[in-house]
Design a protein around this motif. Structure first.
Motif, PDB file in Angstrom:
ATOM      1  N   ARG A   1     -11.879   3.491   1.908  1.00 51.17           N
ATOM      2  CA  ARG A   1     -11.048   3.559   3.119  1.00 51.17           C
ATOM      3  C   ARG A   1     -10.381   2.219   3.408  1.00 51.17           C
ATOM      4  O   ARG A   1      -9.220   2.169   3.785  1.00 51.17           O
ATOM      5  CB  ARG A   1     -11.903   3.978   4.325  1.00 51.17           C
ATOM      6  CG  ARG A   1     -11.928   5.460   4.556  1.00 51.17           C
ATOM      7  CD  ARG A   1     -12.437   5.819   5.940  1.00 51.17           C
ATOM      8  NE  ARG A   1     -12.541   7.259   6.065  1.00 51.17           N
ATOM      9  CZ  ARG A   1     -13.563   7.963   5.636  1.00 51.17           C
ATOM     10  NH1 ARG A   1     -14.574   7.358   5.058  1.00 51.17           N
ATOM     11  NH2 ARG A   1     -13.576   9.282   5.757  1.00 51.17           N
TER      12      ARG A   1
ATOM     13  N   GLY B   1      -7.497  15.895  -2.695  1.00 48.35           N
ATOM     14  CA  GLY B   1      -8.455  16.213  -1.646  1.00 48.35           C
ATOM     15  C   GLY B   1      -9.274  15.009  -1.213  1.00 48.35           C
ATOM     16  O   GLY B   1      -9.521  14.799  -0.022  1.00 48.35           O
ATOM     17  N   ASP B   2      -9.681  14.185  -2.193  1.00 49.59           N
ATOM     18  CA  ASP B   2     -10.458  12.986  -1.861  1.00 49.59           C
ATOM     19  C   ASP B   2      -9.585  11.912  -1.227  1.00 49.59           C
ATOM     20  O   ASP B   2     -10.007  11.218  -0.304  1.00 49.59           O
ATOM     21  CB  ASP B   2     -11.133  12.431  -3.119  1.00 49.59           C
ATOM     22  CG  ASP B   2     -12.262  13.323  -3.618  1.00 49.59           C
ATOM     23  OD1 ASP B   2     -12.835  14.059  -2.789  1.00 49.59           O
ATOM     24  OD2 ASP B   2     -12.548  13.302  -4.825  1.00 49.59           O
TER      25      ASP B   2
ATOM     26  N   GLY C   1      -8.762  12.309   2.493  1.00 50.70           N
ATOM     27  CA  GLY C   1      -9.876  11.975   3.360  1.00 50.70           C
ATOM     28  C   GLY C   1      -9.932  10.509   3.737  1.00 50.70           C
ATOM     29  O   GLY C   1     -10.614  10.138   4.696  1.00 50.70           O
TER      30      GLY C   1
ATOM     31  N   GLY D   1      -6.246  10.587   6.341  1.00 45.24           N
ATOM     32  CA  GLY D   1      -5.839  11.711   7.175  1.00 45.24           C
ATOM     33  C   GLY D   1      -4.512  12.274   6.714  1.00 45.24           C
ATOM     34  O   GLY D   1      -3.715  11.591   6.065  1.00 45.24           O
ATOM     35  N   GLU D   2      -4.275  13.535   7.046  1.00 44.39           N
ATOM     36  CA  GLU D   2      -3.086  14.237   6.546  1.00 44.39           C
ATOM     37  C   GLU D   2      -1.782  13.608   7.018  1.00 44.39           C
ATOM     38  O   GLU D   2      -0.807  13.537   6.271  1.00 44.39           O
ATOM     39  CB  GLU D   2      -3.134  15.709   6.963  1.00 44.39           C
ATOM     40  CG  GLU D   2      -4.079  16.533   6.127  1.00 44.39           C
ATOM     41  CD  GLU D   2      -3.604  17.965   5.984  1.00 44.39           C
ATOM     42  OE1 GLU D   2      -2.560  18.314   6.557  1.00 44.39           O
ATOM     43  OE2 GLU D   2      -4.290  18.721   5.274  1.00 44.39           O
TER      44      GLU D   2
END
Length: 218
Positions: free
Chosen positions: A5, A179-180, A183, A186-187
């Motif tokens: 992140r 998909g990872d 995360g 955020g979209e």
């Protein structure tokens, strides 16, 4: 060591603009901006530096060719000259022809509104890609470029990560799956992340510098 992140955040802090934004496109789900993205995609689809394609797109838009009507109404030489001002010279003549032909296709098939293309495809990405590749100069890679940028205003396309996006992720040690990756930010920010990862893949941004920035922030 920074976690994934932190790396994603550091990258976005360094490269917050998408290619569309860099080209001066205020991307929205409206006919004008979507057509401008199609023009940028056509320019980015040739074997030329992304910075040159962006500069050439800005020149075309500053000349007033922001709609398929205006692009088609311009003379072939007008388009060549605008591309030249952006230093898009190696492919200028062929691209000027493709832009004229593509504008006519956009008007004939989609009435100048690429929202119609989106609606016809529904949520089927394969159909979207196929319809986009009907435009001259846009192949599978070009369709990926368009959808990678358009996902910011077409939520049903998200998360869209093409080959170059995933290559950038691998270079940064991030997970190489949409998909990872989604995360991590955020979209809503995924389109920006995808574009920034492409810059890493193309060498426009240093993976080492991003990692160092993440480590410092951490």
């Amino acid at each position: 060591m920074p976690d994934d992140r932190n790396v994603a955040r550091a990258l976005l802090a360094r490269q917050s603009r998408t290619y569309a934004e860099e080209a001066g496109i205020a991307l929205a789900d409206r006919p004008g901006p979507l057509y401008q993205l199609l023009v940028l995609t056509t320019l980015l689809s040739t074997r030329i530096r992304a910075s040159v394609a962006v500069a050439a797109a800005r020149e075309l838009f500053e000349a007033g060719y922001r709609t398929p009507q205006a692009m088609e109404a311009a003379t072939w030489q007008d388009r060549v000259d605008a591309l030249g001002r952006g230093h898009y010279r190696r492919y200028d003549e062929r691209t000027a022809t493709m832009l004229g032909t593509g504008a006519r296709l956009c008007l004939d098939r989609w009435h100048g509104d690429l929202r119609r293309l989106h609606k016809e495809a529904g949520a089927d990405r394969a159909v979207l890609r196929r319809l986009l590749t009907e435009f001259p100069g846009i192949g599978p890679t070009g369709a990926d470029i368009f959808l990678r940028e358009a996902q910011s205003v077409w939520p049903d396309v998200r998360p869209y990560a093409d080959r170059r996006t995933l290559a950038g992720a691998r270079r940064l040690g991030l997970p190489a799956s949409p998909g990872d990756l989604v995360g991590l930010v955020g979209e809503a920010d995924f389109g920006r992340l995808a574009s920034a990862l492409v810059r890493v893949a193309l060498g426009e941004e240093s993976a080492g510098e991003v990692s160092r920035s993440a480590a410092t922030a951490h």
